[in-house]
Design a protein around this motif. Sequence first.
Motif, PDB file in Angstrom:
ATOM      1  N   HIS A   1     -17.590 -58.038  15.827  1.00 57.78           N
ATOM      2  CA  HIS A   1     -18.672 -58.976  16.137  1.00 57.78           C
ATOM      3  C   HIS A   1     -18.092 -60.118  16.961  1.00 57.78           C
ATOM      4  O   HIS A   1     -17.196 -60.826  16.499  1.00 57.78           O
ATOM      5  N   PHE A   2     -18.596 -60.262  18.197  1.00 60.58           N
ATOM      6  CA  PHE A   2     -18.072 -61.282  19.103  1.00 60.58           C
ATOM      7  C   PHE A   2     -19.222 -61.911  19.890  1.00 60.58           C
ATOM      8  O   PHE A   2     -20.058 -61.202  20.463  1.00 60.58           O
ATOM      9  N   SER A   3     -19.251 -63.251  19.885  1.00 63.03           N
ATOM     10  CA  SER A   3     -20.260 -64.023  20.628  1.00 63.03           C
ATOM     11  C   SER A   3     -21.689 -63.603  20.297  1.00 63.03           C
ATOM     12  O   SER A   3     -22.572 -63.560  21.160  1.00 63.03           O
TER      13      SER A   3
ATOM     14  N   ILE B   1     -10.337 -60.442  16.792  1.00 64.74           N
ATOM     15  CA  ILE B   1     -10.955 -61.761  16.950  1.00 64.74           C
ATOM     16  C   ILE B   1     -10.098 -62.780  16.220  1.00 64.74           C
ATOM     17  O   ILE B   1      -9.736 -62.575  15.058  1.00 64.74           O
ATOM     18  N   ASP B   2      -9.757 -63.908  16.873  1.00 62.40           N
ATOM     19  CA  ASP B   2      -8.927 -64.925  16.222  1.00 62.40           C
ATOM     20  C   ASP B   2      -9.788 -65.938  15.479  1.00 62.40           C
ATOM     21  O   ASP B   2     -11.025 -65.835  15.433  1.00 62.40           O
ATOM     22  N   LYS B   3      -9.149 -66.941  14.887  1.00 59.44           N
ATOM     23  CA  LYS B   3      -9.862 -67.920  14.059  1.00 59.44           C
ATOM     24  C   LYS B   3     -10.830 -68.771  14.861  1.00 59.44           C
ATOM     25  O   LYS B   3     -11.758 -69.387  14.298  1.00 59.44           O
ATOM     26  N   ASN B   4     -10.647 -68.848  16.191  1.00 59.30           N
ATOM     27  CA  ASN B   4     -11.569 -69.596  17.044  1.00 59.30           C
ATOM     28  C   ASN B   4     -12.765 -68.760  17.477  1.00 59.30           C
ATOM     29  O   ASN B   4     -13.656 -69.256  18.173  1.00 59.30           O
ATOM     30  N   GLY B   5     -12.757 -67.515  17.097  1.00 57.84           N
ATOM     31  CA  GLY B   5     -13.832 -66.628  17.508  1.00 57.84           C
ATOM     32  C   GLY B   5     -13.609 -66.013  18.876  1.00 57.84           C
ATOM     33  O   GLY B   5     -14.533 -65.416  19.444  1.00 57.84           O
ATOM     34  N   TYR B   6     -12.392 -66.130  19.418  1.00 63.24           N
ATOM     35  CA  TYR B   6     -12.081 -65.585  20.726  1.00 63.24           C
ATOM     36  C   TYR B   6     -11.685 -64.108  20.593  1.00 63.24           C
ATOM     37  O   TYR B   6     -11.057 -63.698  19.609  1.00 63.24           O
TER      38      TYR B   6
ATOM     39  N   GLU C   1     -12.941 -66.037  25.798  1.00 63.17           N
ATOM     40  CA  GLU C   1     -13.476 -67.044  24.894  1.00 63.17           C
ATOM     41  C   GLU C   1     -14.936 -66.807  24.534  1.00 63.17           C
ATOM     42  O   GLU C   1     -15.364 -67.118  23.404  1.00 63.17           O
ATOM     43  N   LYS C   2     -15.701 -66.253  25.489  1.00 62.33           N
ATOM     44  CA  LYS C   2     -17.134 -66.193  25.229  1.00 62.33           C
ATOM     45  C   LYS C   2     -17.793 -65.138  26.101  1.00 62.33           C
ATOM     46  O   LYS C   2     -17.383 -64.908  27.250  1.00 62.33           O
TER      47      LYS C   2
END
Length: 376
Positions: free
Chosen positions: A170-172, A199-204, A370-371
């Motif tokens: 799950h991303f963005s 996915i890292d802790k920043n959601g990247y 990042e997004k």
Amino acid sequence: MGFAKSQNIANIGRNMKAGPCTSSFKKHRSSILLVFVSALLSACNSSRVPPKPNVQITLVPAANPGGPVQLEFIEGRASGVEPGQRIVLYARSDIWWIQPFANQPFTEIQPDSTWRNSTHLGTDYAALLVEPGFHPATKLPTLPAEGNGVIAIATSKGKFVAPIVPKVIHFSGYDWRVRNAASDRGGEPNSYDPSNVWIDKNGYLHLRMEEHDGVWTCAEVSLTRSLGYGSYIFVVQDIGHLGPSAALGLYTNDDFRTDDIRSELDIELSRWGIADNKNAQYVVQPFYIPENVSRFMAPAGVLTHMLRWESERASFKTVRGSMVGPGSTISEHIFTSGIPIPAKETAHMGLYSYRHSKSSSQQPVEVVIEKFEFLP
């Protein structure tokens, strides 16, 4: 008594005269018979029909209409084969797709009559024994019949096994399917490993390319649903560290399109194996049409790449940073020819190696996205 004696003498005389001729005839008769039998056998051998060429599938992959993300081995045998003849493989997923890749359509037959290759999974499998010079179609609604270069055909239903559940992240705000099967993207087969995606802790989103157990592996994700016309926005961290053969593709593509036309819009970041090349391009496939490619130089730092897909129009733009602002544009281009119509296209993000076998060396490389954002 005189008469009997005379008759016996006459018979003896006749026998003495006939003896050598009779013996000679017997000898000639044996020779004639031998020649006749030899000729008969020779005629039989010359009229004997050679065995019909045959192809078999001996190792059948699993039945799974998984399309382009899963691979297994398929094996078989071929008999009555002449030099230059080869195998063409197909897997069925709604239609028949050539295997393992469109740019590698042939499977060689070994000296012991066996053949082996990998195939993407499908519900059914087919092996075609073909003549030298045969040009196979990459996609078919139905298999060809024997003739016109096709010598023999074998088909098999896939084996029933428990379904393979692909990794999904799950991303963005979207679900993305993680690729675990090889592909020919970049001109050479590339292997993929789901562990190269996280996915890292920043959601990247992280995509990594490195060696696993002696095999160079890549990373790719694709949306689990189609979005169609609209704006596709990708915010990517610095890609200045990418080596000449590394390539990051941000694109839309229909993996299940039934014709040979590539329905694809690309933002590609790579030097394509040449160190001093420009490192970015926008593409409306097919790329070999010069008007379908716009190349530019992407600078270091965070960049936002955008694709606005509309009817008969595809607008590309790259800007500095993660926000669009005045004076931030690096490159932009608008295409109005060859624009695909939405069907089952999905967004992809993939890190792979361009013709890696021609690179002198490879180093692990990682890209951070990042997004992702979509605007209808």
